[in-house]
Design a protein around this motif. Structure first.
Motif, mmCIF file in Angstrom:
data_model
loop_
_atom_site.group_PDB
_atom_site.id
_atom_site.type_symbol
_atom_site.label_atom_id
_atom_site.label_comp_id
_atom_site.label_asym_id
_atom_site.label_seq_id
_atom_site.Cartn_x
_atom_site.Cartn_y
_atom_site.Cartn_z
ATOM 1 N N VAL A 109 0.819 -1.217 0.000
ATOM 2 C CA VAL A 109 0.000 0.000 0.000
ATOM 3 C C VAL A 109 0.854 1.268 0.000
ATOM 4 C CG1 VAL A 109 -2.043 -0.997 1.081
ATOM 5 C CG2 VAL A 109 -0.212 -0.080 2.512
ATOM 6 N N GLU A 110 2.125 1.114 0.345
ATOM 7 C CA GLU A 110 3.020 2.274 0.342
ATOM 8 C C GLU A 110 3.503 2.620 -1.061
ATOM 9 O OE1 GLU A 110 3.671 4.121 2.791
ATOM 10 O OE2 GLU A 110 3.409 2.963 4.630
ATOM 11 N N MET A 111 3.131 1.776 -2.017
ATOM 12 C CA MET A 111 3.625 1.987 -3.375
ATOM 13 C C MET A 111 2.440 2.182 -4.328
ATOM 14 S SD MET A 111 6.930 -0.561 -3.326
ATOM 15 C CE MET A 111 6.114 -2.047 -2.721
ATOM 16 N N PRO A 112 1.889 3.389 -4.337
ATOM 17 C CA PRO A 112 0.639 3.649 -5.052
ATOM 18 C C PRO A 112 0.717 3.371 -6.557
ATOM 19 C CG PRO A 112 1.644 5.702 -4.276
ATOM 20 C CD PRO A 112 2.382 4.578 -3.619
ATOM 21 N N ARG A 113 1.867 3.639 -7.159
ATOM 22 C CA ARG A 113 1.934 3.419 -8.613
ATOM 23 C C ARG A 113 1.951 1.942 -8.954
ATOM 24 N NH1 ARG A 113 6.499 5.663 -11.481
ATOM 25 N NH2 ARG A 113 7.667 5.428 -9.571
ATOM 26 N N LEU A 114 2.378 1.143 -8.001
ATOM 27 C CA LEU A 114 2.419 -0.299 -8.219
ATOM 28 C C LEU A 114 1.006 -0.898 -8.237
ATOM 29 C CD1 LEU A 114 4.524 -2.581 -8.504
ATOM 30 C CD2 LEU A 114 4.504 -2.785 -6.025
ATOM 31 N N GLN A 115 0.088 -0.219 -7.567
ATOM 32 C CA GLN A 115 -1.272 -0.750 -7.455
ATOM 33 C C GLN A 115 -1.896 -1.013 -8.824
ATOM 34 O OE1 GLN A 115 -2.288 -1.466 -4.315
ATOM 35 N NE2 GLN A 115 -0.300 -0.621 -3.748
ATOM 36 N N ASP A 116 -1.526 -0.204 -9.809
ATOM 37 C CA ASP A 116 -2.115 -0.333 -11.145
ATOM 38 C C ASP A 116 -1.810 -1.674 -11.797
ATOM 39 O OD1 ASP A 116 -3.008 2.186 -10.833
ATOM 40 O OD2 ASP A 116 -1.455 3.128 -12.067
ATOM 41 N N VAL A 117 -0.707 -2.286 -11.433
ATOM 42 C CA VAL A 117 -0.340 -3.535 -12.109
ATOM 43 C C VAL A 117 -0.647 -4.765 -11.259
ATOM 44 C CG1 VAL A 117 1.459 -2.431 -13.471
ATOM 45 C CG2 VAL A 117 2.058 -3.501 -11.294
ATOM 46 N N LEU A 118 -1.109 -4.556 -10.040
ATOM 47 C CA LEU A 118 -1.408 -5.698 -9.182
ATOM 48 C C LEU A 118 -2.836 -6.173 -9.413
ATOM 49 C CD1 LEU A 118 0.204 -4.585 -5.815
ATOM 50 C CD2 LEU A 118 1.176 -6.011 -7.605
ATOM 51 N N ALA A 119 -3.024 -7.500 -9.327
ATOM 52 C CA ALA A 119 -4.355 -8.055 -9.523
ATOM 53 C C ALA A 119 -5.224 -7.767 -8.302
ATOM 54 C CB ALA A 119 -4.265 -9.550 -9.776
ATOM 55 N N SER A 120 -4.617 -7.813 -7.133
ATOM 56 C CA SER A 120 -5.405 -7.651 -5.921
ATOM 57 C C SER A 120 -4.587 -6.883 -4.907
ATOM 58 C CB SER A 120 -5.772 -9.013 -5.352
ATOM 59 O OG SER A 120 -4.604 -9.787 -5.222
ATOM 60 N N PRO A 121 -4.562 -5.588 -5.067
ATOM 61 C CA PRO A 121 -3.669 -4.764 -4.257
ATOM 62 C C PRO A 121 -3.836 -4.966 -2.755
ATOM 63 C CG PRO A 121 -5.098 -3.408 -5.660
ATOM 64 C CD PRO A 121 -5.379 -4.831 -5.986
ATOM 65 N N ASP A 122 -5.065 -5.165 -2.321
ATOM 66 C CA ASP A 122 -5.233 -5.198 -0.863
ATOM 67 C C ASP A 122 -5.743 -6.548 -0.396
ATOM 68 O OD1 ASP A 122 -8.160 -3.106 -1.280
ATOM 69 O OD2 ASP A 122 -7.673 -5.101 -1.963
ATOM 70 N N ALA A 123 -5.651 -7.540 -1.250
ATOM 71 C CA ALA A 123 -6.290 -8.810 -0.926
ATOM 72 C C ALA A 123 -5.356 -9.811 -0.266
ATOM 73 C CB ALA A 123 -6.905 -9.413 -2.180
ATOM 74 N N SER A 124 -5.765 -11.040 -0.364
ATOM 75 C CA SER A 124 -5.229 -12.115 0.469
ATOM 76 C C SER A 124 -3.714 -12.250 0.488
ATOM 77 C CB SER A 124 -5.823 -13.426 -0.004
ATOM 78 O OG SER A 124 -5.563 -13.574 -1.379
ATOM 79 N N LEU A 125 -3.094 -12.160 -0.673
ATOM 80 C CA LEU A 125 -1.658 -12.408 -0.719
ATOM 81 C C LEU A 125 -0.926 -11.578 0.312
ATOM 82 C CD1 LEU A 125 -0.282 -12.649 -4.341
ATOM 83 C CD2 LEU A 125 -0.056 -14.271 -2.468
ATOM 84 N N GLN A 126 -1.317 -10.335 0.360
ATOM 85 C CA GLN A 126 -0.614 -9.419 1.237
ATOM 86 C C GLN A 126 -0.829 -9.790 2.701
ATOM 87 O OE1 GLN A 126 -1.516 -5.506 0.194
ATOM 88 N NE2 GLN A 126 0.011 -4.575 1.437
ATOM 89 N N GLN A 127 -2.054 -10.202 3.005
ATOM 90 C CA GLN A 127 -2.326 -10.551 4.393
ATOM 91 C C GLN A 127 -1.651 -11.859 4.781
ATOM 92 O OE1 GLN A 127 -6.523 -10.287 4.280
ATOM 93 N NE2 GLN A 127 -6.443 -8.058 4.240
ATOM 94 N N ASP A 128 -1.607 -12.786 3.819
ATOM 95 C CA ASP A 128 -0.951 -14.062 4.109
ATOM 96 C C ASP A 128 0.508 -13.839 4.458
ATOM 97 O OD1 ASP A 128 -3.253 -15.267 3.577
ATOM 98 O OD2 ASP A 128 -2.705 -16.049 1.612
ATOM 99 N N SER A 129 1.154 -13.076 3.638
ATOM 100 C CA SER A 129 2.583 -12.888 3.886
ATOM 101 C C SER A 129 2.782 -11.782 4.918
ATOM 102 C CB SER A 129 3.314 -12.563 2.584
ATOM 103 O OG SER A 129 2.726 -11.436 1.990
ATOM 104 N N ASN A 130 1.710 -11.032 5.141
ATOM 105 C CA ASN A 130 1.696 -10.130 6.281
ATOM 106 C C ASN A 130 2.739 -9.022 6.221
ATOM 107 O OD1 ASN A 130 0.700 -9.183 8.652
ATOM 108 N ND2 ASN A 130 1.942 -10.518 9.945
ATOM 109 N N GLU A 131 3.231 -8.741 5.057
ATOM 110 C CA GLU A 131 4.262 -7.714 5.011
ATOM 111 C C GLU A 131 4.301 -6.919 3.721
ATOM 112 O OE1 GLU A 131 6.405 -11.691 4.185
ATOM 113 O OE2 GLU A 131 6.113 -10.889 6.163
ATOM 114 N N GLY A 132 4.614 -7.548 2.618
ATOM 115 C CA GLY A 132 4.874 -6.790 1.408
ATOM 116 C C GLY A 132 6.180 -7.274 0.821
ATOM 117 N N VAL A 133 7.046 -6.362 0.540
ATOM 118 C CA VAL A 133 8.286 -6.728 -0.125
ATOM 119 C C VAL A 133 9.463 -6.440 0.811
ATOM 120 C CG1 VAL A 133 9.772 -6.207 -2.094
ATOM 121 C CG2 VAL A 133 7.287 -6.236 -2.387
ATOM 122 N N GLY A 134 10.311 -7.432 0.980
ATOM 123 C CA GLY A 134 11.495 -7.237 1.807
ATOM 124 C C GLY A 134 12.566 -6.500 1.014
#
Ligand SMILES: [Zn+2]
Length: 175
Positions: free
Chosen positions: A26-51
């Motif tokens: 969510v800290e990378m607004p321009r990236l949201q355009d290319v993501l299939a599910s910006p705020d959905a499950s993947l992010q919560q599963d991994s609970n973080e984002g990008v290391g």
């Protein structure tokens, strides 16, 4: 939500500093355009984002550089069937830092690494976002035949076309 980080990039490089952590998608607004599910499950599963690991260094000639390592999983949108496409993000890149005044041919001719302008207040997350966007495939797609069935049949092109995609080859070279 992770706190935004700012660095004095030249100082960071010349003193060989290091910064590591996680940047939430969510800290990378321009990236949201290319993501299939910006705020959905993947992010919560991994609970973080990008290391990320950001390191300051100098090349053999003493030129200040930043080295960036990114590691995470993104869900992109397949450009053929528009379904989610899991994309393991592993990226290493190096950037030269240049003062506006020294911006000359010698930097451009180095070829291998990009150059960015030195910034006393460099937005680390914006830099990471830029690197991620540059490293992503231009038109991500499932492997031939793996696309989801859509109403009325497959949207898929015939498999042979995939190999000819010049962007796929470019992104391989980049690694
Ligand atoms: Zn697909």
């Amino acid at each position: 939500m992770s706190e935004r980080q700012f660095i004095d990039s030249l100082d960071f490089a010349n003193n060989k500093r290091e910064l590591r952590g996680q940047v939430a998608l969510v800290e990378m607004p321009r990236l949201q355009d290319v993501l299939a599910s910006p705020d959905a499950s993947l992010q919560q599963d991994s609970n973080e984002g990008v290391g990320y690991i950001l390191r300051g260094l100098q090349d053999e000639n003493g030129k200040p550089m930043l080295s960036i390592k990114l590691d995470g999983v993104l869900e992109l949108r397949c450009q053929r069937c528009l379904g989610g496409l899991v994309y393991p993000l592993k990226l290493v890149s190096q950037l030269f830092l240049a003062h506006r005044d020294d911006w000359d041919e010698s930097y451009i001719e180095d070829g291998e690494a990009e150059t960015i302008l030195a910034d006393q207040r460099l937005d680390v997350f914006a830099l990471l976002e830029e690197e991620i966007l540059l490293g992503l495939p231009f038109a991500p797609r499932h492997p031939a035949g793996a696309c989801q069935v859509v109403a009325g049949g497959y949207l898929a092109e015939e498999g042979g076309r995939m190999q000819e995609n010049p962007f796929a080859i470019l992104s391989e070279l980049k690694k």
